[in-house]
Design an enzyme around this catalytic site. Structure first.
Site, PDB file in Angstrom:
ATOM      1  N   THR A 186       0.849  -1.189   0.000  1.00 56.32           N
ATOM      2  CA  THR A 186       0.000   0.000   0.000  1.00 56.32           C
ATOM      3  C   THR A 186       0.886   1.240   0.000  1.00 56.32           C
ATOM      4  OG1 THR A 186      -1.827  -1.045   1.131  1.00 56.32           O
ATOM      5  CG2 THR A 186      -1.533   1.289   1.570  1.00 56.32           C
ATOM      6  N   THR A 237      -0.313   1.750   6.764  1.00 61.45           N
ATOM      7  CA  THR A 237      -0.197   0.510   5.994  1.00 61.45           C
ATOM      8  C   THR A 237      -0.113  -0.647   6.974  1.00 61.45           C
ATOM      9  OG1 THR A 237       1.137  -0.802   4.477  1.00 61.45           O
ATOM     10  CG2 THR A 237       2.330   0.810   5.806  1.00 61.45           C
ATOM     11  N   GLY A 238      -0.740  -1.757   6.614  1.00 58.34           N
ATOM     12  CA  GLY A 238      -0.698  -2.895   7.521  1.00 58.34           C
ATOM     13  C   GLY A 238      -1.970  -3.707   7.393  1.00 58.34           C
ATOM     14  N   GLY A 240      -5.366  -4.311   7.562  1.00 58.70           N
ATOM     15  CA  GLY A 240      -6.462  -3.349   7.646  1.00 58.70           C
ATOM     16  C   GLY A 240      -7.487  -3.607   8.730  1.00 58.70           C
TER      17      GLY A 240
HETATM   18  N1  ASP Z   1      -3.885  -1.631   4.887  1.00 64.07           N
HETATM   19  C1  ASP Z   1      -4.139  -2.309   3.647  1.00 64.07           C
HETATM   20  C2  ASP Z   1      -5.457  -3.041   3.742  1.00 64.07           C
HETATM   21  O1  ASP Z   1      -5.689  -3.700   4.719  1.00 64.07           O
HETATM   22  C3  ASP Z   1      -3.079  -3.282   3.254  1.00 64.07           C
HETATM   23  C4  ASP Z   1      -1.654  -2.764   3.214  1.00 64.07           C
HETATM   24  O2  ASP Z   1      -1.321  -1.815   3.919  1.00 64.07           O
HETATM   25  O3  ASP Z   1      -0.827  -3.329   2.466  1.00 64.07           O
HETATM   26  O4  ASP Z   1      -6.218  -3.005   2.808  1.00 64.07           O
END
Ligand code: ASP
Length: 319
Positions: A186, A237-238, A240
């Protein structure tokens, strides 16, 4: 105190130096630098933080290395459903799109929702109808196709799990950087402009093998994206689901606003303590009105970078 500054991320997860080739590392660093330069160009000419975060995210969306725009991961049915949000800390205006397909730059569509509609968030078919009306750029499915990412979907489907694109626990080491299995992320940006205004933007393809119209934190104002001149601008990011339940971005803002904590103190509590206790893997980029920047993450690594007025460009991947 810098007059302007920008910070970006390209996702976080299990990034192990031993699994990264020098060529790949170079490509990531260059992509991060390009995005920082794109944003910084705007800021140093006196442009707005809103323009700067959009431009930086756009640059990352157009790069196949990241899980946003062109590089978005596959859903369970082999499609791409993207989420994005943008917020202006000056007036708390915000725009978001969720579960949109075939949009070249979801971040610009999110901005159009903020500026050209009376709404904050548009989803799926309705968002596409709006996009057609305002003439944003569409791309065919092939534009978003990537063999490595497709293989990543097949792998995830074998065990019926939804995976963060670079999370290490569900894929074997063979699927890491060398083979491309966990190399995406992300993207997001936060910035402070010369006028003292801050803004945040986030864009994502979500998680590989997601089903049932699953949405993550990225497009949700207050969870994955938030900006308020009184406190901070945040892009996350992480995993979700954990970021949604923890209302991460707004929680940091609240700790600053109601408890008088510094940006660093607030970020540390939320990312390194609260999220960790819940089991929420991830990180974020944050800026406050004085140009202080924090880039915390509780995973192995996070593609990240920053550029403040008068300082050199900084980019890092690992801890
Ligand atoms: N936060 C994003 C989600 O859960 C995923 C990511 O950060 O790579 O959609």
């Amino acid at each position: 105190m810098p007059k302007h500054a920008i910070a970006i991320h390209g996702g976080c997860g299990t990034m192990l130096k031993k699994l990264m080739t020098p060529e790949k590392e170079l490509a990531y660093n260059k992509a991060l630098e390009d995005a920082l330069i794109a944003g910084d160009e705007i800021l140093k000419k006196g442009g707005t933080s809103l323009d700067a975060v959009e431009k930086a995210v756009l640059s990352l969306e157009n790069n196949h290395l990241f899980n946003a725009g062109k590089g978005s991961v596959f859903t369970n049915t082999g499609t791409h459903e993207m989420d994005a949000a943008i917020m202006n800390g000056q007036n708390l205006m915000a725009g978001a799109v969720a579960g949109v397909s075939n949009i070249k730059n979801p971040i610009s569509l999110a901005r159009a929702v903020m500026e050209k509609s009376e709404h904050v968030m548009l989803a799926a078919a309705g968002a596409i109808e709006f996009a057609k009306k305002i003439n944003v750029e569409f791309e065919k499915d092939e534009y978003f196709f990537d063999q490595l990412r497709y293989d990543q979907l097949l792998k995830a489907k074998e065990s019926d799990v939804m995976v963060m694109d670079h999370s290490g626990d569900t894929l074997s080491n063979d699927d890491t950087f060398e083979n491309g299995g966990k190399k995406f992320g992300t993207v997001g940006a936060v910035a402070l402009d010369m006028h003292g205004n801050i803004a945040a933007a986030t864009s994502t393809g979500g998680m590989t093998n997601k089903k049932y119209g699953r949405l993550g934190d990225s497009p949700v104002i207050g969870s994955g994206t938030y900006a308020n001149n009184n406190t901070c601008a945040i892009s996350c990011t992480g995993h979700g689901e954990f970021f949604l339940r923890s209302v991460v971005a707004y929680d940091i803002s609240c700790l600053m606003e109601y408890k008088g904590l510094s940006l660093k103190e607030a970020c540390d509590i939320v990312v390194m303590d609260k999220l960790v206790k819940l089991g929420g893997e991830g990180g974020l980029v944050a800026i406050d009105k004085n140009g202080n920047i924090e880039l915390p993450f509780n995973t192995e690594g996070m593609y990240r970078g920053m550029k403040a007025e008068g300082a050199e460009i900084f980019v890092r991947i690992y801890k």
